[in-house]
Structures are given as structure tokens and as C-alpha cells.
Scaffold this motif. Structure first.
Motif, PDB file in Angstrom:
ATOM      1  N   GLY A 147      29.327  34.491  46.128  1.00 47.53           N
ATOM      2  CA  GLY A 147      29.463  33.801  44.875  1.00 47.53           C
ATOM      3  C   GLY A 147      28.754  35.047  43.682  1.00 47.53           C
ATOM      4  O   GLY A 147      28.805  34.630  42.518  1.00 47.53           O
ATOM      5  N   PRO A 186      27.890  36.836  38.203  1.00 42.74           N
ATOM      6  CA  PRO A 186      28.528  35.605  39.068  1.00 42.74           C
ATOM      7  C   PRO A 186      30.056  35.786  39.075  1.00 42.74           C
ATOM      8  O   PRO A 186      30.843  36.380  38.267  1.00 42.74           O
ATOM      9  CB  PRO A 186      28.196  34.341  38.201  1.00 42.74           C
ATOM     10  N   SER A 187      30.437  35.433  40.118  1.00 40.69           N
ATOM     11  CA  SER A 187      32.022  35.453  40.587  1.00 40.69           C
ATOM     12  C   SER A 187      32.643  34.317  39.401  1.00 40.69           C
ATOM     13  O   SER A 187      31.969  33.355  39.196  1.00 40.69           O
ATOM     14  CB  SER A 187      32.447  35.086  41.924  1.00 40.69           C
ATOM     15  N   GLU A 213      34.430  31.737  40.542  1.00 42.88           N
ATOM     16  CA  GLU A 213      33.892  30.461  41.276  1.00 42.88           C
ATOM     17  C   GLU A 213      32.678  29.858  40.766  1.00 42.88           C
ATOM     18  O   GLU A 213      32.533  28.622  40.506  1.00 42.88           O
ATOM     19  CB  GLU A 213      34.323  30.412  42.762  1.00 42.88           C
ATOM     20  N   SER A 214      31.671  30.718  40.758  1.00 42.28           N
ATOM     21  CA  SER A 214      30.153  30.344  40.871  1.00 42.28           C
ATOM     22  C   SER A 214      30.438  29.942  39.217  1.00 42.28           C
ATOM     23  O   SER A 214      29.605  28.774  39.022  1.00 42.28           O
ATOM     24  CB  SER A 214      29.317  31.486  40.863  1.00 42.28           C
ATOM     25  N   ARG A 215      30.762  30.649  38.332  1.00 40.41           N
ATOM     26  CA  ARG A 215      30.794  30.214  37.089  1.00 40.41           C
ATOM     27  C   ARG A 215      31.531  29.091  36.527  1.00 40.41           C
ATOM     28  O   ARG A 215      30.916  27.818  36.001  1.00 40.41           O
ATOM     29  CB  ARG A 215      31.336  31.428  35.827  1.00 40.41           C
ATOM     30  N   SER A 272      32.008  26.541  38.803  1.00 39.93           N
ATOM     31  CA  SER A 272      30.942  25.568  39.483  1.00 39.93           C
ATOM     32  C   SER A 272      29.533  25.028  38.819  1.00 39.93           C
ATOM     33  O   SER A 272      28.845  24.427  39.350  1.00 39.93           O
ATOM     34  CB  SER A 272      30.860  25.905  40.947  1.00 39.93           C
ATOM     35  N   ARG A 275      27.137  27.403  39.210  1.00 36.55           N
ATOM     36  CA  ARG A 275      26.233  28.144  39.958  1.00 36.55           C
ATOM     37  C   ARG A 275      25.606  29.268  39.187  1.00 36.55           C
ATOM     38  O   ARG A 275      26.065  30.320  39.152  1.00 36.55           O
ATOM     39  CB  ARG A 275      26.835  28.479  41.258  1.00 36.55           C
ATOM     40  N   THR A 287      23.080  32.685  38.619  1.00 33.46           N
ATOM     41  CA  THR A 287      22.620  33.718  39.533  1.00 33.46           C
ATOM     42  C   THR A 287      21.196  33.419  39.838  1.00 33.46           C
ATOM     43  O   THR A 287      20.685  33.815  41.042  1.00 33.46           O
ATOM     44  CB  THR A 287      22.489  35.095  38.597  1.00 33.46           C
ATOM     45  N   ILE A 340      21.452  31.491  42.992  1.00 39.27           N
ATOM     46  CA  ILE A 340      22.017  32.205  44.184  1.00 39.27           C
ATOM     47  C   ILE A 340      20.907  33.239  44.744  1.00 39.27           C
ATOM     48  O   ILE A 340      20.588  33.127  45.912  1.00 39.27           O
ATOM     49  CB  ILE A 340      23.166  33.070  43.572  1.00 39.27           C
TER      50      ILE A 340
END
Length: 333
Positions: free
Chosen positions: A247, A295-296, A298-300, A302, A304, A306, A309
Motif C-alpha cells: 500500500g 501511499p500507493s 490504490e491506497s489513495r 481507497s 487508506r 498512511t 497503514i
């Protein structure tokens, strides 16, 4: 060579001073006990602190309150889009009478530097602090000047989505030991704040309880706290886990591991211990690591963060089985 672990008297004196500092700050910034504790832990770890939140929640007040508890020099910088790097570090002025240049130091030449709304300045001006924060020195026109010790930068910033803000460069964020969110106070704390400030300013009444020399001595005591090989390995494993996390597209640097251990020592010192526990590392991991990570995509997408994480990694990375033995061996008495 490993220095001797602090004595009971050294730890007790440190706790007595920091308790007075904490009480004074909490009288001004009510209902933020953990926030104040982490701030003092960063001070003892000789780090720099980034306070992030919306305007009006007490970021600058906390920075000022910390500075008021120490009898030392304080530099105050209001960051604006037109602020120049020389406005921070200082400038050489030509004196016709002597036919020489005279150096006029900027506000960074102080024990505590309060940078208000740091992300309203241009990245070039923000980056003027890099050398100061990492090496405690400033180079102006090819000449290097040492900064005083202790040297602490407490910077505040508004969320980057607010108008007129610039995101801090990754290298700049990495120089801050911890990033804290102030948050809104509870109803009871906000009522206490109204009572305190109805007729007087508690910040104006705050008095210094220590000085720069004693803070420097407390930093030296904190550096000498014992960290077992198991605890150090736990720090390295936790930081290493950020580099393998899918992530994230950028994990934590080796500097993050160094600063996480130092911050954990600061928290242990506040608790009156001469040794670091995994609990200290876990408590400070989000504040020390999250702002250094990217963040990746995908994380951004979604949502999600840091922080979440890091919390997941803290829950996943095994805690050293020798933690209890470490506590027993390093306890006083």
C-alpha cells in the motif's frame, strides 16, 4: 563505546523538570495530555516537531507554551508566499564605515524556532530549513555558522487542501521527527478553556521552569537510556515492513529508524525508566513514521491513510519475546 545508563537521581531530576513543564503547558493547552507528552518526548530526543491541523485549534499556542517553559532564545517566523530563504537564515550587510560585511543572523539562530504555517511559503523557502534541522548549522555566502544547542523547530501547517498552501517536500518532512494532529478538544476541555481565557491569557502567565543548559543536559541523559538488541531489532523490523508494504510506494528511511528509537527513549524518560520498551516504539510509530511515507495510488483511491497503514504494521510485526526480561534487567533497584 556505550555510555553508562543514567542513574536514578538523573532520571528523577529529569522527570521532576518535565512534570513541571507538562503542567504549565497543559494549563494553556487544556485536555491534550498525550499531545503534550509526545511534544516533550520529541524535545528530549532532540528532534523537530510538525503540528498539522485546521486553523484555530491551538497549534501555535502549543508551540509558544513549550517555548515559554524554557528560559532560552526563541525565534518566531510567520511563513508567507513572499518570504525569502535569507529571511530565515540571515544576511550579510555591507558596512561602508568599516568596508566590511556584517552578518545579521535570522530567526533560526535561536534555541526554539516557531514556524507558523510553514506550508504557506514556497518550496524554496521551506527547503532553507533543511541544513539547519539536520546538521544544526546554516551556511550563508559560503560560511558555516553553528546553531545553538538545544535547537528545536516546532512548525505548524494547515491541511494541504486549504487555499494558498504548498505541500512540504519529502526531504523536508523527513527532517521532522514527528508529525502530530492537534484535533478538537472535548466539550469539557473547551469549557475549561473558555473559563481560563475569559478574563486573562494563560499563556502570558506561563513562566519558565528550566533553561537551555538544563534541557541540553536532559537530552544527554535521554540519549544514554538503554535499548536492548531485541528492541532495536523491533525498530528495524517495523521500519523495514513499511518498505515491503504494497500500500506504499515509498517506505521509511534509515533516518526514520534512528529517530523512532530516539523518540522512544524520550517517552521512556518521561515515564521515569532507564530503558526502552516495545510499548514506547508502538505508541510513537504513527507520529514518527506516517508523514515520511507515500501511499500507493490504490491506497489513495481507497482512502487508506498512511497512519492506518502504520497502525496495521504495528499490529502485524511480532513484538520481541524478551521484552519482559529487558524490563526486569534494566529496572532500578
Amino acid at each position: 563505546m556505550q555510555q553508562a545508563v543514567p542513574t536514578r537521581d538523573e532520571i528523577e531530576q529529569l522527570v521532576a523538570v518535565t512534570d513541571r513543564m507538562r503542567a504549565g503547558i497543559e494549563h494553556v493547552v487544556t485536555g491534550r495530555t498525550e499531545l503534550v507528552r509526545t511534544t516533550l518526548a520529541v524535545l528530549l530526543a532532540e528532534g523537530h516537531l510538525l503540528l498539522e491541523d485546521v486553523p484555530g485549534v491551538g497549534k501555535t499556542t502549543l508551540a509558544k507554551a513549550l517555548a515559554r517553559t524554557i528560559d532560552c532564545s526563541v525565534g518566531r517566523v510567520q511563513f508567507t508566499p513572499d518570504l525569502l530563504p535569507s529571511d530565515l537564515t540571515g544576511v550579510n550587510i555591507y558596512r561602508a564605515q568599516t568596508n566590511e560585511f556584517e552578518f545579521r543572523p535570522g530567526p533560526v539562530f535561536a534555541h526554539v524556532v516557531i514556524g507558523d504555517e510553514i506550508n504557506r511559503a514556497s518550496p524554496k523557502t521551506q527547503s532553507a530549513l533543511l541544513e539547519c534541522m539536520q546538521e544544526a548549522q546554516a551556511t550563508i555566502d559560503g560560511r558555516t555558522y553553528r546553531l545553538p544547542r538545544p535547537f528545536l523547530v516546532v512548525a505548524t501547517q494547515n491541511p494541504v487542501e486549504m487555499e494558498g498552501t504548498y505541500p512540504l517536500p519529502e526531504a523536508q518532512r523527513d527532517r521532522f521527527m514527528a508529525r502530530l494532529t492537534v484535533g478538537y478538544p472535548s466539550v469539557e476541555s473547551e469549557l475549561d478553556m473558555l473559563d481560563l481565557q475569559e478574563t486573562a491569557d494563560p499563556l502570558a502567565e506561563l513562566r519558565a521552569v528550566t533553561d537551555a543548559a538544563q534541557v541540553g543536559a536532559m537530552i544527554d541523559v535521554t540519549r544514554r537510556l538503554f535499548a536492548s538488541p531485541a528492541v532495536k531489532r523491533y525498530v528495524v523490523d517495523l521500519v523495514g515492513a513499511t518498505r515491503a508494504e504494497s500500500g506504499l510506494r515509498l517506505g521509511a528511511s534509515p533516518r526514520a529508524a534512528i529517530q523512532l528509537l530516539r523518540a522512544a527513549k524520550g517517552l521512556a524518560a518521561l515515564d521515569g525508566r532507564d530503558h526502552v520498551l516495545p510499548d514506547d516504539v508502538q505508541k510513537l510509530a504513527p507520529a514518527v513514521l506516517a508523514h515520511r511515507l507515500l501511499p500507493s495510488t490504490e491506497s489513495r483511491l481507497s482512502g487508506r491513510s498512511t497512519e492506518s497503514i502504520v497502525a496495521d504494521l504495528v499490529a502485524a510485526v511480532p513484538v520481541p519475546a524478551t521484552a519482559g526480561a529487558v524490563r526486569e534487567r534494566r529496572a532500578f533497584g
